[in-house]
Design a protein around this motif. Structure first.
Motif, mmCIF file in Angstrom:
data_model
loop_
_atom_site.group_PDB
_atom_site.id
_atom_site.type_symbol
_atom_site.label_atom_id
_atom_site.label_comp_id
_atom_site.label_asym_id
_atom_site.label_seq_id
_atom_site.Cartn_x
_atom_site.Cartn_y
_atom_site.Cartn_z
ATOM 1 N N GLU A 54 -0.432 12.487 -24.586
ATOM 2 C CA GLU A 54 -0.626 11.791 -25.858
ATOM 3 C C GLU A 54 -1.464 12.647 -26.812
ATOM 4 N N ALA A 89 -5.273 3.871 -29.758
ATOM 5 C CA ALA A 89 -4.481 5.013 -29.310
ATOM 6 C C ALA A 89 -3.267 5.235 -30.196
ATOM 7 N N TYR A 136 -2.681 10.276 -20.993
ATOM 8 C CA TYR A 136 -3.695 10.564 -22.007
ATOM 9 C C TYR A 136 -3.640 12.029 -22.429
ATOM 10 N N TYR A 182 1.576 1.687 -20.409
ATOM 11 C CA TYR A 182 0.867 2.150 -21.612
ATOM 12 C C TYR A 182 0.797 1.047 -22.656
#
Length: 376
Positions: free
Chosen positions: A199, A237, A196, A228
């Motif tokens: 990203e 996301a 996370y 993921y």
């Protein structure tokens, strides 16, 4: 020329005999010769006599394994485990690691949350080739629970936060090694938080650099980061929330055109969670997508044996989630009989064809991963 070196060259024939003795003992190993010469030159700086030179040669280890073991024995005990862990990480890496990565690895040994804790800053880094021999040397026993891939992930997260310019390379390296972490270790080793973090870093970079055509999802897909891909919130996301399973699945299938993915054999394991989620959420009509896949890729697989096994495995996944095995496959050649999809899978493709991994745990991309590293 220094007077000590002048004195050493006084008896040329005597030193020629010393050189011949070095060659005779070398067994043709040039590295051993280079190391001996370095030792003899060191002695020359201390004005060693010819007798001293011969004593140096006599005391020098007869083979490289003994030489390297002596080097390791000279490492203070307090540093040996950390050195062993660092060598294990170097062996796990696909390519020589940047010098900056070893700095971050050292920080992570002291503070496992270092990469998660630090803020973004920019430093200048340089790279150097790190060469690891294949000798099995006794240094320290690495705990069985030690996962070098997790350390590499956190190191590349830290590097991403401290990189100037394009973040694509460290992010791809991160995803590459995150795909090697066993799924049961993802949360334990805080790889989920690292994902996370990285990203968010990469999304910020992409937002401010319109020339970048990749998203973190694209990289995760390419590198086979299955954990993921499986996440429930991947829709929001990836690509700002508008990326549905049908688009994701179509994009994943196109990875059959990517030689790296085909060579890895991991594509069926990327496809499965997308088909599972598509079927569960009623977003993907598995029958339609599966039929399209069969009609497009079976003829290609017939001409390209390197993808044949993975095409078969993907078709099995589609059948598991609703594709009719009684569908007739496209005729693959003038001499090929008319057959159903079930017939094709059962008899047309040998189990010896290249196929996907049996497990999504640790990959074996690098040839040295087959080494017994229990004592590194």
């Amino acid at each position: 020329m220094d007077s000590r070196f002048k004195a050493l060259t006084g008896d040329v024939s005597a030193y020629a005999n010393l050189a011949k003795e070095v060659v005779a003992r070398s067994q043709g190993i040039s590295l051993w010769v280079a190391l001996v010469i370095r030792s003899l030159l060191e002695g020359a700086t201390y004005a060693d006599s010819l007798d001293d030179m011969y004593r140096r040669l006599e005391a020098f280890p007869k083979d490289l394994g003994t030489y390297f073991q002596r080097m390791i024995d000279d490492i203070p005990e307090v540093y040996r485990l950390r050195t062993a862990l660092t060598l294990r990480i170097a062996l796990a890496a696909d390519v020589p690691l940047p010098l900056s990565t070893y700095h971050f690895i050292d920080e992570l040994f002291s503070d496992p949350d270092f990469a998660l804790r630090i803020k973004r800053r920019v430093v200048t880094g340089m790279e150097f080739p790190f060469i690891v021999g294949t000798e099995s040397l006794t240094l320290a026993t690495v705990p069985e629970s030690f996962d070098p891939y997790s350390i590499l992930c956190h190191a590349f997260l830290a590097e991403t936060k401290w990189t100037r310019g394009d973040l694509t390379r460290p992010v791809e390296d991160f995803a590459n090694y995150a795909a090697c972490v066993r799924e049961e270790d993802i949360e334990k080793n805080r790889i989920d938080l690292a994902i996370y973090n990285i990203e968010a870093e990469f999304d910020s970079f992409v937002t401010n650099n319109t020339s970048s055509s990749k998203s973190f999802y694209n990289i995760a897909l390419l590198k086979g980061l299955r954990w993921y891909i499986k996440q429930e919130k991947i829709d929001s996301a990836a690509k700002g929330g508008d990326l549905r399973e049908d688009f994701m699945l179509a994009e994943a299938i196109l990875l059959l055109n990517d030689a790296e993915v085909v060579d890895s054999g991991r594509l069926p394991h990327i496809i499965r969670p997308l088909v599972e989620r598509g079927a569960a959420n009623n977003i993907v009509n598995v029958k339609v997508v599966g039929k399209d896949f069969m009609e497009v890729w079976l003829p290609r697989a017939n001409k390209s044996p390197e993808i044949r096994g993975q095409v078969r495995d993907i078709l099995k996944i589609f059948i598991e989630y609703g594709l009719d095995p009684a569908l007739h496959v496209p005729r693959l050649g003038h001499d090929e009989p008319d057959m159903t999809l079930k017939d094709y899978i059962k008899g047309h493709v040998s189990d010896r064809e290249p196929t996907g991994f049996a497990s999504s745990s640790i990959s074996t991309r690098a040839p040295w991963k087959s080494l017994d590293c229990s004592q590194f």
